[in-house]
Design a protein around this motif. Sequence first.
Motif, mmCIF file in Angstrom:
data_model
loop_
_atom_site.group_PDB
_atom_site.id
_atom_site.type_symbol
_atom_site.label_atom_id
_atom_site.label_comp_id
_atom_site.label_asym_id
_atom_site.label_seq_id
_atom_site.Cartn_x
_atom_site.Cartn_y
_atom_site.Cartn_z
ATOM 1 N N VAL A 43 -12.707 -43.943 41.162
ATOM 2 C CA VAL A 43 -12.418 -43.852 39.731
ATOM 3 C C VAL A 43 -13.580 -44.324 38.862
ATOM 4 C CG1 VAL A 43 -9.993 -44.309 40.247
ATOM 5 C CG2 VAL A 43 -11.400 -46.154 39.392
ATOM 6 N N VAL A 44 -14.566 -45.003 39.456
ATOM 7 C CA VAL A 44 -15.655 -45.567 38.660
ATOM 8 C C VAL A 44 -16.493 -44.441 38.049
ATOM 9 C CG1 VAL A 44 -17.709 -47.012 38.680
ATOM 10 C CG2 VAL A 44 -15.730 -47.635 40.084
ATOM 11 N N GLY A 45 -16.609 -44.470 36.729
ATOM 12 C CA GLY A 45 -17.406 -43.467 36.021
ATOM 13 C C GLY A 45 -16.685 -42.171 35.747
ATOM 14 N N SER A 46 -15.400 -42.094 36.096
ATOM 15 C CA SER A 46 -14.644 -40.851 35.912
ATOM 16 C C SER A 46 -13.263 -41.142 35.343
ATOM 17 C CB SER A 46 -14.489 -40.124 37.252
ATOM 18 O OG SER A 46 -13.661 -38.988 37.116
ATOM 19 N N SER A 47 -12.749 -40.212 34.560
ATOM 20 C CA SER A 47 -11.359 -40.303 34.104
ATOM 21 C C SER A 47 -10.531 -39.179 34.721
ATOM 22 C CB SER A 47 -11.284 -40.233 32.574
ATOM 23 O OG SER A 47 -11.862 -39.040 32.092
ATOM 24 N N SER A 168 -22.989 -45.352 38.267
ATOM 25 C CA SER A 168 -21.960 -44.982 39.239
ATOM 26 C C SER A 168 -22.329 -43.712 39.992
ATOM 27 C CB SER A 168 -20.616 -44.766 38.535
ATOM 28 O OG SER A 168 -20.623 -43.538 37.817
ATOM 29 N N PRO A 169 -21.852 -43.564 41.226
ATOM 30 C CA PRO A 169 -22.078 -42.322 41.970
ATOM 31 C C PRO A 169 -21.507 -41.099 41.260
ATOM 32 C CG PRO A 169 -21.438 -44.065 43.482
ATOM 33 C CD PRO A 169 -21.234 -44.607 42.093
ATOM 34 N N ASN A 170 -20.320 -41.225 40.648
ATOM 35 C CA ASN A 170 -19.748 -40.098 39.915
ATOM 36 C C ASN A 170 -20.655 -39.665 38.774
ATOM 37 O OD1 ASN A 170 -17.280 -39.502 41.261
ATOM 38 N ND2 ASN A 170 -16.312 -41.280 40.331
ATOM 39 N N GLY A 171 -21.210 -40.632 38.051
ATOM 40 C CA GLY A 171 -22.098 -40.308 36.939
ATOM 41 C C GLY A 171 -23.408 -39.702 37.404
#
Length: 221
Positions: A43-47, A168-171
């Motif tokens: 969830v880190v960096g993402s909604s 963050s990895p997502n970002g």
Amino acid sequence: MLRAVIFDFDGLILDTESPEYRTFVEMYREHGAELPLQKWARVVGSSDSDFDPYAYLEKCTGKKLDRATLERRRRQRHLDLIKTEEAMPGVREVLMQARSLGWKIGLASSSTRQWVENHLNRLGIRRYFQCIRTKEDVERTKPDPALYRQAVRCLGVDPSEAVALEDSPNGALAAKRAGLRCIVVPNSVTRRLDFGKVDLRLNSLKQLDLEALAERWDRAG
């Protein structure tokens, strides 16, 4: 040639990520459960993550929870933890350098516009950003590249002319998918996560010299 820098917000400009993870860990422990970082990392960096921390807590405890009450208490705890937080080290210096170089400055965040704008104003740095794109502007947030694609379009630059700053990895994945170079500055929550292929990893934005980096990358082709 680089002529734009695009910041993430949560965890990069303001450390909201560490306190948020802390509030969920506290909640889990109150219920006799643990929240592994690898689960939370989704969830880190993402909604738009497929991980539901409340559903996972219910699975761990085998009980139906009053989600609304738990979230209200947790969110207030989170707000209390970050209300006096200052900008992360190096943020102001990078902003000032980018402005002195004549670079365009943007922000791409999976959070809400109100959340981002309120904190930027509180920190006194809103004036630096020529373009802000948040979850209201896209159908999907990070790791989808839409936020970064919109940000470079808004700034009037090609993706190859912009560098993203992420924690963050997502970002980082969103930035690379959009065609930008990406510098990652992990925080205390994300530093143990796998970022995949990025262009540079730093321990702090205080280590970043945009002018020297751009010149080095230009020489390298």
